[in-house]
Design a protein around this motif. Structure first.
Motif, mmCIF file in Angstrom:
data_model
loop_
_atom_site.group_PDB
_atom_site.id
_atom_site.type_symbol
_atom_site.label_atom_id
_atom_site.label_comp_id
_atom_site.label_asym_id
_atom_site.label_seq_id
_atom_site.Cartn_x
_atom_site.Cartn_y
_atom_site.Cartn_z
ATOM 1 N N THR A 186 -56.640 -8.864 -6.117
ATOM 2 C CA THR A 186 -57.284 -9.174 -7.654
ATOM 3 C C THR A 186 -57.457 -7.764 -8.263
ATOM 4 O OG1 THR A 186 -58.527 -11.019 -6.300
ATOM 5 C CG2 THR A 186 -59.676 -10.050 -8.161
ATOM 6 N N ALA A 187 -57.799 -6.642 -7.550
ATOM 7 C CA ALA A 187 -57.932 -5.301 -8.281
ATOM 8 C C ALA A 187 -56.739 -5.041 -9.288
ATOM 9 C CB ALA A 187 -58.552 -4.404 -7.597
ATOM 10 N N ALA A 188 -55.567 -5.303 -8.287
ATOM 11 C CA ALA A 188 -54.208 -4.811 -9.022
ATOM 12 C C ALA A 188 -54.000 -5.774 -10.025
ATOM 13 C CB ALA A 188 -53.318 -4.707 -7.971
ATOM 14 N N ASP A 189 -54.213 -7.078 -9.985
ATOM 15 C CA ASP A 189 -53.979 -7.982 -11.171
ATOM 16 C C ASP A 189 -55.130 -7.818 -12.277
ATOM 17 O OD1 ASP A 189 -52.155 -9.486 -9.652
ATOM 18 O OD2 ASP A 189 -53.506 -10.926 -8.831
ATOM 19 N N ASP A 190 -56.042 -7.425 -11.999
ATOM 20 C CA ASP A 190 -57.105 -6.848 -12.968
ATOM 21 C C ASP A 190 -56.456 -5.441 -13.751
ATOM 22 O OD1 ASP A 190 -58.833 -9.007 -12.618
ATOM 23 O OD2 ASP A 190 -60.379 -7.673 -11.284
ATOM 24 N N ARG A 191 -56.217 -4.590 -12.974
ATOM 25 C CA ARG A 191 -55.496 -3.353 -13.504
ATOM 26 C C ARG A 191 -54.044 -4.007 -14.215
ATOM 27 N NH1 ARG A 191 -56.191 -1.219 -8.432
ATOM 28 N NH2 ARG A 191 -54.058 -1.504 -7.996
ATOM 29 N N HIS A 192 -53.343 -4.928 -13.904
ATOM 30 C CA HIS A 192 -52.199 -5.384 -14.657
ATOM 31 C C HIS A 192 -52.409 -5.814 -15.947
ATOM 32 C CE1 HIS A 192 -48.204 -6.635 -15.330
ATOM 33 N NE2 HIS A 192 -48.525 -7.893 -15.364
ATOM 34 N N ARG A 193 -53.559 -6.548 -16.002
ATOM 35 C CA ARG A 193 -54.003 -7.331 -17.268
ATOM 36 C C ARG A 193 -54.501 -5.989 -18.150
ATOM 37 N NH1 ARG A 193 -55.458 -11.317 -13.777
ATOM 38 N NH2 ARG A 193 -57.486 -10.841 -13.424
ATOM 39 N N ALA A 194 -55.284 -5.166 -17.816
ATOM 40 C CA ALA A 194 -55.847 -4.166 -18.275
ATOM 41 C C ALA A 194 -54.588 -3.337 -19.046
ATOM 42 C CB ALA A 194 -56.672 -3.208 -17.735
ATOM 43 N N ASP A 195 -53.652 -3.158 -18.170
ATOM 44 C CA ASP A 195 -52.270 -2.462 -18.701
ATOM 45 C C ASP A 195 -51.470 -3.120 -19.700
ATOM 46 O OD1 ASP A 195 -53.058 -0.284 -17.003
ATOM 47 O OD2 ASP A 195 -51.409 -0.852 -15.434
ATOM 48 N N GLU A 214 -50.246 -3.888 -25.189
ATOM 49 C CA GLU A 214 -50.451 -4.728 -26.611
ATOM 50 C C GLU A 214 -51.201 -3.707 -27.678
ATOM 51 O OE1 GLU A 214 -49.676 -7.493 -29.186
ATOM 52 O OE2 GLU A 214 -49.166 -7.653 -26.977
ATOM 53 N N ALA A 215 -51.861 -2.902 -27.110
ATOM 54 C CA ALA A 215 -52.468 -1.910 -27.957
ATOM 55 C C ALA A 215 -51.751 -0.961 -28.574
ATOM 56 C CB ALA A 215 -53.871 -1.496 -27.478
ATOM 57 N N GLU A 216 -50.804 -0.497 -27.744
ATOM 58 C CA GLU A 216 -49.999 0.560 -27.972
ATOM 59 C C GLU A 216 -49.117 0.134 -28.987
ATOM 60 O OE1 GLU A 216 -48.471 4.428 -27.959
ATOM 61 O OE2 GLU A 216 -50.279 3.965 -26.859
ATOM 62 N N ARG A 272 -44.038 4.144 -26.995
ATOM 63 C CA ARG A 272 -43.352 3.254 -26.610
ATOM 64 C C ARG A 272 -42.971 3.141 -25.061
ATOM 65 N NH1 ARG A 272 -38.371 0.481 -29.691
ATOM 66 N NH2 ARG A 272 -37.639 2.350 -29.085
ATOM 67 N N ASP A 273 -42.386 4.286 -24.639
ATOM 68 C CA ASP A 273 -42.234 4.583 -23.215
ATOM 69 C C ASP A 273 -43.397 4.839 -22.475
ATOM 70 O OD1 ASP A 273 -39.528 4.846 -24.158
ATOM 71 O OD2 ASP A 273 -39.494 6.960 -23.977
ATOM 72 N N ARG A 274 -44.553 5.365 -22.946
ATOM 73 C CA ARG A 274 -45.661 5.311 -22.125
ATOM 74 C C ARG A 274 -46.152 4.018 -21.714
ATOM 75 N NH1 ARG A 274 -47.105 9.320 -25.671
ATOM 76 N NH2 ARG A 274 -48.325 7.768 -26.881
ATOM 77 N N ALA A 275 -46.110 3.058 -22.856
ATOM 78 C CA ALA A 275 -46.580 1.770 -22.732
ATOM 79 C C ALA A 275 -45.883 0.812 -21.749
ATOM 80 C CB ALA A 275 -46.732 1.151 -23.999
ATOM 81 N N SER A 333 -47.746 -1.175 -13.220
ATOM 82 C CA SER A 333 -48.749 -2.268 -13.065
ATOM 83 C C SER A 333 -48.206 -3.287 -12.397
ATOM 84 C CB SER A 333 -49.559 -2.513 -14.408
ATOM 85 O OG SER A 333 -50.554 -3.279 -14.129
ATOM 86 N N GLU A 334 -47.211 -3.791 -13.000
ATOM 87 C CA GLU A 334 -46.386 -4.989 -12.230
ATOM 88 C C GLU A 334 -46.010 -4.713 -10.885
ATOM 89 O OE1 GLU A 334 -45.143 -8.596 -11.663
ATOM 90 O OE2 GLU A 334 -46.056 -7.849 -13.406
ATOM 91 N N MET A 335 -45.442 -3.429 -10.675
ATOM 92 C CA MET A 335 -44.970 -2.990 -9.173
ATOM 93 C C MET A 335 -46.303 -3.175 -8.262
ATOM 94 S SD MET A 335 -41.905 -0.654 -9.560
ATOM 95 C CE MET A 335 -42.733 0.864 -10.105
ATOM 96 N N SER A 336 -47.319 -2.658 -8.775
ATOM 97 C CA SER A 336 -48.536 -2.472 -7.981
ATOM 98 C C SER A 336 -49.279 -3.930 -7.767
ATOM 99 C CB SER A 336 -49.709 -1.519 -8.680
ATOM 100 O OG SER A 336 -50.716 -1.695 -8.082
ATOM 101 N N ALA A 337 -49.330 -4.629 -8.665
ATOM 102 C CA ALA A 337 -49.751 -6.326 -8.636
ATOM 103 C C ALA A 337 -48.800 -6.863 -7.662
ATOM 104 C CB ALA A 337 -49.666 -6.822 -10.136
#
Length: 176
Positions: free
Chosen positions: A32-41, A46-48, A112-115, A122-126
């Motif tokens: 759940t925490a990883a999914d939350d981090r993924h959504r935040a990332d 999107e912000a980047e 773009r590379d950082r984002a 994040s996807e790998m962690s999730a």
């Protein structure tokens, strides 16, 4: 003795099931925490991308300017300058525009590379958290199945004991 052995196995299996349940809960919380981090990332990505829109607009304007104005190199400036001062001005302007364009392109590319890197990590962690939670749930399910089988065997042993005559039960009780 068989009943006692089955009872001990059932107790150990029950403890393993409880431990597996705790482990599954911990891994589910990590997922759940990883999914939350993924959504935040993804939100950060999107912000980047939104932050990079002005750079893209600048790149588009420069590309359009280059296309419309024709040749813009140093050689073209030498050939089209009406005076030495105009040549100096054109070359100076070209260098300033070129330096600013290079800086903007570097910033655009780095952002773009950082984002993209943050989104991939994040996807790998999730995915790893999901896999761990699924594995833990499978272990818990297997242990619960074993526990139920032991409970069935205990019930069978108790039924066999109950089927004995009182004298046979007394012999078994005294032996235990």
């Amino acid at each position: 003795s068989k009943l006692k052995e089955l009872s001990n196995q059932a107790l150990q299996t029950r403890e393993a099931v409880t431990t597996a349940q705790r482990d599954a809960n911990t891994k589910l919380a990590a997922q759940t925490a990883a999914d939350d981090r993924h959504r935040a990332d993804l939100a950060a990505l999107e912000a980047e991308n939104s932050r990079l829109q002005p750079y893209q607009a600048a790149v588009d304007r420069i590309a359009a300017m280059e296309y419309v104005s024709g040749r813009t190199g140093s050689f073209a400036a030498v050939l089209t300058a009406a005076s030495p001062q105009q040549l100096i001005d054109k070359l100076s302007l070209q260098r300033a525009v070129g330096a600013e364009t290079a800086n903007q392109m570097k910033a655009y590319s780095a952002g773009r590379d950082r984002a993209a890197a943050a989104a991939r990590a994040s996807e790998m962690s999730a995915a790893a958290a999901r896999a761990a939670a699924e594995q833990s749930a499978a272990v818990r399910a297997d242990l619960q199945s074993k526990y139920k089988e032991l409970q069935r065997q205990i019930a069978d042993a108790e039924a066999q004991y109950s089927a004995l005559t009182p004298q046979q039960q007394a012999v078994i009780d005294s032996a235990v």
